[in-house]
Motif scaffolding. Structure first.
Motif, short mmCIF file in Angstrom:
data_model
loop_
_atom_site.label_atom_id
_atom_site.label_comp_id
_atom_site.label_asym_id
_atom_site.label_seq_id
_atom_site.Cartn_x
_atom_site.Cartn_y
_atom_site.Cartn_z
N SER A 3 0.68 -1.17 0.11
CA SER A 3 -0.29 0.06 0.00
C SER A 3 0.71 1.47 0.20
CB SER A 3 -0.67 -0.19 1.02
OG SER A 3 0.05 0.14 2.70
N ILE A 4 1.73 1.30 1.03
CA ILE A 4 2.87 2.29 0.89
C ILE A 4 3.60 2.34 -0.77
CG2 ILE A 4 5.09 3.34 1.71
CD1 ILE A 4 3.96 1.64 4.39
N LEU A 5 4.03 1.08 -1.55
CA LEU A 5 4.48 1.98 -2.81
C LEU A 5 3.61 2.39 -3.74
CD1 LEU A 5 6.77 -1.61 -2.64
CD2 LEU A 5 7.44 0.60 -2.80
N GLU A 6 2.43 1.88 -3.46
CA GLU A 6 0.58 1.80 -4.63
C GLU A 6 1.11 3.26 -4.75
OE1 GLU A 6 -1.90 -0.39 -3.03
OE2 GLU A 6 -1.61 -2.43 -4.15
N LYS A 7 1.11 4.00 -3.49
CA LYS A 7 0.57 5.33 -2.46
C LYS A 7 1.82 6.40 -3.16
CE LYS A 7 -2.48 5.13 1.75
NZ LYS A 7 -2.45 5.50 3.32
N LEU A 8 2.99 5.67 -2.34
CA LEU A 8 4.33 6.51 -3.70
C LEU A 8 3.93 7.05 -5.39
CD1 LEU A 8 7.35 5.61 -1.05
CD2 LEU A 8 5.97 7.83 -1.44
N SER A 9 3.96 5.75 -5.30
CA SER A 9 3.28 5.33 -7.56
C SER A 9 2.39 6.36 -8.07
CB SER A 9 2.53 3.83 -7.68
OG SER A 9 3.36 3.93 -9.31
N PHE A 10 1.63 6.31 -7.03
CA PHE A 10 0.00 7.31 -7.38
C PHE A 10 0.88 8.52 -7.54
CE2 PHE A 10 -3.83 9.60 -6.32
CZ PHE A 10 -4.37 9.06 -7.12
N TYR A 11 0.97 9.23 -6.50
CA TYR A 11 1.64 10.91 -6.25
C TYR A 11 2.93 11.00 -7.55
CZ TYR A 11 -1.04 10.68 -2.51
OH TYR A 11 -2.65 11.38 -1.38
#
Length: 203
Positions: A3-11
């Motif tokens: 979830s952390i990686l997904e958020k970083l990728s999103f931003y």
């Protein structure tokens, strides 16, 4: 961690967005809505192959919205070899009446909005779309991705620990008692993928 990686990728993707016309992709997705999609291509290498068709269906509250489907044929920039035609079943005259790839991808982006994407070996289809979407927007699709073969594996491995899980598309359909809709074209595959997703989601 994911979830952390997904958020970083999103931003990161949002920061790279150069065309504000696609800012809607970064909005909060509608609740309980998804899009199942599939592509037909000239081959399996996103770097050199082309998209020939894109199809998708919306899923809302455990229902497939067939009246809100997306299905376009793309006019290729170069001649398609005969062997490729035998695989995807699109005839030369079908492709000649298609639309430019940039228009197809733009229309696809507006169809999916910010909804999560559902697919079978989805990574490939998303890579094919991103090949062109990046040219239009400066970034890649930020939508959450849900891989039905992974959902199926998690479901089956719990029943047969350390066993072999057959992840072939037709095998998954048969095991889940989902009907096969004739030929494998992008729209039929998108609908069958949506049915796989709903069946696994509700187990």
């Amino acid at each position: 961690m994911n979830s952390i990686l997904e958020k970083l990728s999103f931003y990161y993707k949002k920061k790279r967005l150069k065309n504000p016309n696609y800012s809607f992709l970064f909005e909060e997705p509608p609740e309980n809505e998804y899009v199942a999609f599939d592509t037909e291509t000239t081959g399996l290498n996103p770097k050199v192959d082309d998209i020939l068709s894109i199809a998708a269906v919306k899923i809302k509250d455990n229902k497939i919205l067939l009246n809100e489907r997306f299905n376009v044929i793309v006019r290729p920039d170069r001649e398609i070899i005969e062997d490729a035609i035998k695989i995807h079943g699109l005839r030369k005259k079908d492709l000649e009446s298609g639309i430019p790839i940039e228009e197809a991808v733009d229309r696809f982006a507006h169809f999916i909005g910010s909804r999560p994407l559902v697919g079978y070996y989805l990574e490939f289809d998303v890579a094919m779309v991103n090949k062109y979407f990046k040219k239009l927007s400066g970034t890649t699709l930020p939508n959450k991705q849900i891989e039905v073969s992974a959902l199926y594996y998690d479901f089956k491995i719990g029943l047969i620990p350390q066993g072999f899980v057959d992840l072939r598309f037709d095998s998954i359909l048969k095991d889940l008692d989902i009907p096969t809709f004739g030929k494998h074209d992008a729209l039929n595959d998108a609908i069958m993928t949506a049915l796989i997703f709903l069946k696994l989601k509700n187990k």
